[in-house]
Write a protein that holds these residues in place. Structure first.
Motif, mmCIF file in Angstrom:
data_model
loop_
_atom_site.group_PDB
_atom_site.id
_atom_site.type_symbol
_atom_site.label_atom_id
_atom_site.label_comp_id
_atom_site.label_asym_id
_atom_site.label_seq_id
_atom_site.Cartn_x
_atom_site.Cartn_y
_atom_site.Cartn_z
ATOM 1 N N TYR A 221 22.008 79.253 41.328
ATOM 2 C CA TYR A 221 21.449 79.125 42.818
ATOM 3 C C TYR A 221 21.966 80.260 43.655
ATOM 4 O O TYR A 221 21.337 80.404 44.789
ATOM 5 N N THR A 222 23.117 80.846 43.376
ATOM 6 C CA THR A 222 23.532 81.803 44.256
ATOM 7 C C THR A 222 22.899 83.224 43.935
ATOM 8 O O THR A 222 23.037 84.015 44.635
ATOM 9 N N ARG A 223 21.982 83.376 43.220
ATOM 10 C CA ARG A 223 21.305 84.308 42.513
ATOM 11 C C ARG A 223 19.896 84.713 42.947
ATOM 12 O O ARG A 223 19.302 83.685 43.129
ATOM 13 N N SER A 224 19.182 85.729 43.326
ATOM 14 C CA SER A 224 17.892 85.828 43.609
ATOM 15 C C SER A 224 17.012 86.638 42.888
ATOM 16 O O SER A 224 15.834 86.349 42.797
ATOM 17 N N ASP A 225 17.596 87.474 41.969
ATOM 18 C CA ASP A 225 16.742 88.503 40.955
ATOM 19 C C ASP A 225 16.242 87.744 39.881
ATOM 20 O O ASP A 225 17.264 87.278 38.975
ATOM 21 N N LYS A 226 15.030 87.075 39.852
ATOM 22 C CA LYS A 226 14.495 86.384 38.838
ATOM 23 C C LYS A 226 14.560 86.970 37.395
ATOM 24 O O LYS A 226 14.792 86.279 36.279
ATOM 25 N N ALA A 227 14.556 88.407 37.039
ATOM 26 C CA ALA A 227 14.492 88.990 35.820
ATOM 27 C C ALA A 227 16.053 88.661 35.355
ATOM 28 O O ALA A 227 16.446 88.459 34.101
ATOM 29 N N GLU A 228 16.884 88.955 36.385
ATOM 30 C CA GLU A 228 18.347 88.787 35.801
ATOM 31 C C GLU A 228 18.773 87.543 35.403
ATOM 32 O O GLU A 228 19.395 87.124 34.572
ATOM 33 N N ILE A 229 18.209 86.559 36.248
ATOM 34 C CA ILE A 229 18.305 84.910 35.918
ATOM 35 C C ILE A 229 17.783 84.726 34.736
ATOM 36 O O ILE A 229 18.356 83.906 33.814
ATOM 37 N N GLU A 230 16.643 85.114 34.162
ATOM 38 C CA GLU A 230 15.844 84.939 32.998
ATOM 39 C C GLU A 230 16.630 85.461 31.865
ATOM 40 O O GLU A 230 16.955 84.956 30.891
ATOM 41 N N LEU B 115 19.707 83.295 31.371
ATOM 42 C CA LEU B 115 19.381 81.955 30.517
ATOM 43 C C LEU B 115 19.126 82.342 29.122
ATOM 44 O O LEU B 115 19.563 81.623 28.052
ATOM 45 N N GLU B 116 18.455 83.573 28.934
ATOM 46 C CA GLU B 116 18.467 84.057 27.317
ATOM 47 C C GLU B 116 19.656 84.027 26.764
ATOM 48 O O GLU B 116 19.968 83.635 25.378
ATOM 49 N N LYS B 117 20.528 84.578 27.464
ATOM 50 C CA LYS B 117 22.086 84.727 26.932
ATOM 51 C C LYS B 117 22.833 83.558 26.638
ATOM 52 O O LYS B 117 23.349 83.011 25.346
ATOM 53 N N VAL B 118 22.406 82.521 27.628
ATOM 54 C CA VAL B 118 23.033 81.283 27.556
ATOM 55 C C VAL B 118 22.566 80.187 26.070
ATOM 56 O O VAL B 118 23.032 79.696 25.361
ATOM 57 N N TYR B 119 21.089 80.577 25.934
ATOM 58 C CA TYR B 119 20.613 79.958 24.742
ATOM 59 C C TYR B 119 20.892 80.640 23.522
ATOM 60 O O TYR B 119 21.073 79.790 22.616
ATOM 61 N N LYS B 120 21.260 81.799 23.671
ATOM 62 C CA LYS B 120 21.571 82.515 22.482
ATOM 63 C C LYS B 120 23.192 82.218 22.204
ATOM 64 O O LYS B 120 23.563 81.718 20.814
ATOM 65 N N ASN C 206 26.671 84.241 36.453
ATOM 66 C CA ASN C 206 27.053 85.456 36.175
ATOM 67 C C ASN C 206 28.555 85.897 36.623
ATOM 68 O O ASN C 206 28.844 86.775 37.202
ATOM 69 N N PRO C 207 29.589 85.014 36.232
ATOM 70 C CA PRO C 207 30.841 84.911 36.724
ATOM 71 C C PRO C 207 31.867 86.333 36.404
ATOM 72 O O PRO C 207 31.539 86.811 35.212
ATOM 73 N N ARG C 208 32.631 86.556 37.226
ATOM 74 C CA ARG C 208 33.577 87.828 36.873
ATOM 75 C C ARG C 208 34.864 87.030 36.036
ATOM 76 O O ARG C 208 35.538 87.390 35.075
ATOM 77 N N ILE C 209 35.145 85.519 36.476
ATOM 78 C CA ILE C 209 36.041 84.706 35.920
ATOM 79 C C ILE C 209 35.552 83.661 35.877
ATOM 80 O O ILE C 209 34.914 82.927 36.622
ATOM 81 N N ILE C 210 35.924 82.654 34.612
ATOM 82 C CA ILE C 210 35.480 81.474 34.689
ATOM 83 C C ILE C 210 36.568 80.411 34.649
ATOM 84 O O ILE C 210 37.716 80.698 33.911
ATOM 85 N N VAL C 211 36.724 79.415 35.392
ATOM 86 C CA VAL C 211 37.918 78.421 35.389
ATOM 87 C C VAL C 211 37.363 77.399 34.555
ATOM 88 O O VAL C 211 36.471 76.466 35.128
ATOM 89 N N MET C 212 38.364 77.136 33.722
ATOM 90 C CA MET C 212 37.798 75.690 32.863
ATOM 91 C C MET C 212 38.824 74.589 32.929
ATOM 92 O O MET C 212 40.203 74.832 32.629
ATOM 93 N N ASP C 213 38.395 73.254 33.210
ATOM 94 C CA ASP C 213 39.334 72.023 33.084
ATOM 95 C C ASP C 213 39.083 71.186 32.088
ATOM 96 O O ASP C 213 38.149 70.505 32.130
ATOM 97 N N GLU C 214 40.077 71.219 31.423
ATOM 98 C CA GLU C 214 39.996 70.151 30.049
ATOM 99 C C GLU C 214 38.624 70.217 29.428
ATOM 100 O O GLU C 214 37.784 69.176 29.212
ATOM 101 N N PRO C 215 38.177 71.385 28.759
ATOM 102 C CA PRO C 215 36.921 71.486 28.119
ATOM 103 C C PRO C 215 36.830 70.841 26.855
ATOM 104 O O PRO C 215 35.868 70.376 26.239
ATOM 105 N N SER C 216 37.973 70.443 26.154
ATOM 106 C CA SER C 216 38.092 69.563 24.830
ATOM 107 C C SER C 216 38.298 68.142 25.047
ATOM 108 O O SER C 216 37.961 67.457 24.188
ATOM 109 N N MET C 217 38.218 67.600 26.284
ATOM 110 C CA MET C 217 38.423 66.225 26.462
ATOM 111 C C MET C 217 37.300 65.301 26.027
ATOM 112 O O MET C 217 36.313 65.632 26.147
#
Length: 236
Positions: free
Chosen positions: A104-113, A116-121, A154-165
Motif C-alpha cells: 500500500y505504500t508503493r505506487s509503481d504498478k510494474a514494481e508491485i507486480e 508479487l512474482e518474487k513472493v509467489y516464487k 520491498n523492505p530494507r529490514i524485516i522485523v519478525m515476531d515469533e514466526p515459528s509459533m
C-alpha cells in the motif's frame, strides 16, 4: 554506522516498566535474534521499533534517522516491515488481496507486480491459493502469507515476531529456511523467537533479554555453546 540502533530504550505500561534501558544495534545484512522467556519484553521492543508504542525514554535510529516518534505507516515507507506475532492476516480477504495490502505504500504498478512474482516464487503455495480467503489457510500458510505481505513493501529490514509459533516441526524448518533465503537476497532481519535453538542456528549475533533488560549478547555460535544459555533456553 549500524542500520538500526536502539539506544537506552525505556517503555512503560502505566506504572509498570516493561523495558529498562535497552540498547542494541543491527548492521546491514545481518540476522539478529532477540531471545528470552515469555514476558521478557521482546514483543514490546519490536512494537516500539516499528512505531506501534511510544517509549518514555530512549531513541530508535534507522539508517541515521531518528524514528522514535514516527508513526508506524511512515516507518514502513522508510523501509521497515513488521511480521507480527500471531500472523494477523486479513482473514476475510483473499491471499492476493492480503499481498496487495502489503504494497500500500508503493505506487509503481510494474514494481508491485515484480514483487508479487518474487513472493509467489518464494512461496509457491500462496500462488496456488491466491484466490482463497486467508482465514481458510493453515497456520503455516498464514505465516507464509504474513511474511509475503511484509516483503511486498520491498523492505530494507524485516522485523519478525515469533514466526515459528504454533507450527509443526517440519513447517518450523521450512519457515527458518525462508528467513535465511530472505536474508541471502539482501534484506536485513531482526528476529524475535521463542525457539532459541533455531534462532541461534541462523543468526549472526543475538541478544538475550530478561525482564526488560539485555543480560547477554554476542555471536550466535558463541551463545549457542554458553552453558547458562543452554540450560535456560536450549533445554540442554
Amino acid at each position: 554506522m549500524a542500520m538500526l540502533e536502539v539506544k537506552d530504550l525505556e517503555v512503560y505500561y502505566g506504572v509498570i516498566q516493561a523495558i529498562k534501558g535497552v540498547s542494541f544495534e543491527v548492521n546491514e545484512g545481518e540476522i539478529i535474534a532477540l531471545i528470552g522467556a515469555n514476558g521478557a519484553g521482546k514483543t514490546t521492543i519490536l512494537h516500539t521499533i516499528t512505531g506501534l508504542i511510544s517509549p518514555k525514554r530512549g531513541h530508535v535510529i534507522f539508517e541515521g534517522q531518528d524514528i522514535t516518534k514516527t508513526p508506524a505507516h511512515k516507518i514502513v515507507r522508510l523501509g521497515m516491515a513488521h511480521v507480527p506475532e500471531g500472523r494477523r492476516v486479513f482473514s476475510q480477504l483473499t491471499v492476493y488481496q492480503n499481498l496487495k495490502m502489503g504494497a500500500y505504500t508503493r505506487s509503481d504498478k510494474a514494481e508491485i507486480e515484480e514483487s508479487l512474482e518474487k513472493v509467489y516464487k518464494r512461496f509457491p503455495r500462496l500462488e496456488e491459493r491466491k484466490n482463497q480467503t486467508a482465514g481458510t489457510l493453515s497456520g503455516g500458510e498464514q505465516q507464509m502469507l504474513a511474511m509475503g505481505r511484509a516483503l511486498m513493501s520491498n523492505p530494507r529490514i524485516i522485523v519478525m515476531d515469533e514466526p515459528s509459533m504454533g507450527l509443526s516441526p517440519i513447517l518450523v524448518n521450512e519457515i527458518f529456511d525462508i528467513i535465511q533465503s530472505v536474508s541471502a537476497s539482501g534484506t536485513t532481519v531482526l528476529l524475535v523467537e521463542q525457539n532459541a535453538k533455531k534462532a541461534l542456528g541462523i543468526a549472526d549475533r543475538a541478544y538475550v533479554l530478561e525482564t526488560g533488560k539485555i543480560v547477554q549478547e554476542g555471536k550466535a555460535t558463541v551463545l549457542m555453546d554458553d552453558e547458562s544459555i543452554k540450560k535456560a533456553y536450549l533445554g540442554e
